[in-house]
Design a protein around this motif. Structure first.
Motif, PDB file in Angstrom:
ATOM      1  N   GLY A  20      38.543  43.141  13.422  1.00 26.27           N
ATOM      2  CA  GLY A  20      37.074  42.623  13.700  1.00 26.27           C
ATOM      3  C   GLY A  20      36.147  43.991  13.558  1.00 26.27           C
ATOM      4  O   GLY A  20      35.094  43.617  12.978  1.00 26.27           O
ATOM      5  N   GLY A 122      32.318  43.106  15.580  1.00 20.46           N
ATOM      6  CA  GLY A 122      33.557  42.259  15.178  1.00 20.46           C
ATOM      7  C   GLY A 122      33.662  41.078  16.089  1.00 20.46           C
ATOM      8  O   GLY A 122      33.825  41.440  17.314  1.00 20.46           O
ATOM      9  N   ALA A 123      34.344  39.881  15.674  1.00 15.42           N
ATOM     10  CA  ALA A 123      34.630  39.148  16.522  1.00 15.42           C
ATOM     11  C   ALA A 123      36.036  39.599  16.929  1.00 15.42           C
ATOM     12  O   ALA A 123      36.649  40.359  16.330  1.00 15.42           O
ATOM     13  N   THR A 124      36.304  39.142  18.364  1.00 19.93           N
ATOM     14  CA  THR A 124      37.492  39.831  18.988  1.00 19.93           C
ATOM     15  C   THR A 124      39.004  39.720  18.449  1.00 19.93           C
ATOM     16  O   THR A 124      39.182  38.707  17.823  1.00 19.93           O
ATOM     17  N   ARG A 131      41.330  37.840  26.719  1.00 23.13           N
ATOM     18  CA  ARG A 131      40.129  37.509  26.795  1.00 23.13           C
ATOM     19  C   ARG A 131      39.468  36.836  28.166  1.00 23.13           C
ATOM     20  O   ARG A 131      38.495  37.000  28.660  1.00 23.13           O
ATOM     21  N   SER A 136      35.868  39.359  26.038  1.00 19.18           N
ATOM     22  CA  SER A 136      35.775  40.025  24.868  1.00 19.18           C
ATOM     23  C   SER A 136      34.440  41.070  24.801  1.00 19.18           C
ATOM     24  O   SER A 136      33.263  40.512  25.422  1.00 19.18           O
ATOM     25  N   ALA A 138      32.600  41.611  22.141  1.00 19.51           N
ATOM     26  CA  ALA A 138      31.681  40.854  21.582  1.00 19.51           C
ATOM     27  C   ALA A 138      30.761  39.901  22.388  1.00 19.51           C
ATOM     28  O   ALA A 138      29.637  40.111  22.179  1.00 19.51           O
ATOM     29  N   SER A 139      31.463  39.183  23.139  1.00 21.55           N
ATOM     30  CA  SER A 139      30.625  38.105  24.005  1.00 21.55           C
ATOM     31  C   SER A 139      30.122  38.601  24.738  1.00 21.55           C
ATOM     32  O   SER A 139      28.671  38.110  25.068  1.00 21.55           O
ATOM     33  N   LEU A 151      27.246  39.141  14.515  1.00 21.95           N
ATOM     34  CA  LEU A 151      28.840  39.120  15.001  1.00 21.95           C
ATOM     35  C   LEU A 151      29.322  38.916  13.662  1.00 21.95           C
ATOM     36  O   LEU A 151      29.084  37.922  12.798  1.00 21.95           O
ATOM     37  N   HIS A 153      32.584  38.063  11.123  1.00 15.10           N
ATOM     38  CA  HIS A 153      33.943  37.571  11.179  1.00 15.10           C
ATOM     39  C   HIS A 153      34.858  38.238  10.092  1.00 15.10           C
ATOM     40  O   HIS A 153      34.324  38.538   8.984  1.00 15.10           O
TER      41      HIS A 153
END
Length: 153
Positions: A20, A122-124, A131, A136, A138-139, A151, A153
């Motif tokens: 990610g 990056g996406a986790t 999670r 995460s 990212a979130s 974000l 992917h």
């Protein structure tokens, strides 16, 4: 209606060696090139996750220093690679190594200090259970950042 393009001056991308983070770095390089923006590459080492080695022994100052040196070297090599392969100007790339919880370092410490107007994450890469327990990065960044977040992917 005329479309207004947003001009980013300073882009922050956090790296941790995950797939990610690699996707985020690639996207950050493209945006930085297109926008002629400064690129801050940040690696945050979470000492809580590093506090024990594989044998259950806690890390001492010497081991923490070794971890720091390995990661500083990684960041310098990464910067040189971007200069050589992507023709990014050296003056427009800064690498940073911090210690702490990546979520809070990115959102509460680093971004306000350096006034980044875009964060690319990056996406986790974590699995579902991780999670649930730690959430995460990212979130959290998407929810809490005081600037635009992309974000990758």
């Amino acid at each position: 209606m005329e479309q207004m393009e947003i001009k980013y001056q300073r882009i922050l991308v956090a790296v941790d060696g995950s797939a990610g983070a690699e996707a985020a770095l690639k996207k950050a390089v493209k945006v930085a090139q297109r926008q002629q923006a400064h690129l801050d590459i940040l690696q945050v080492l979470n000492l809580n996750s590093l506090s024990y080695d594989g044998n259950g022994l806690s890390l001492d100052g010497k081991k923490v220093y070794q971890v720091e040196q390995v990661n500083e070297s990684y960041l310098q090599n990464l910067k040189q690679k971007l200069i050589d392969e992507k023709q990014l100007p050296a003056a427009e790339i800064t690498t940073h190594l911090r210690f702490g919880n990546p979520k809070t370092v990115i959102v509460n410490d680093f971004q306000p200090e350096y006034q980044n107007d875009l964060i690319i994450v990056g996406a986790t890469g974590k699995n579902f259970i991780e999670r649930l327990i730690v959430g995460s990065v990212a979130s959290y960044v998407i929810r809490a950042a005081r600037c635009d977040v992309l974000l990758a992917h």
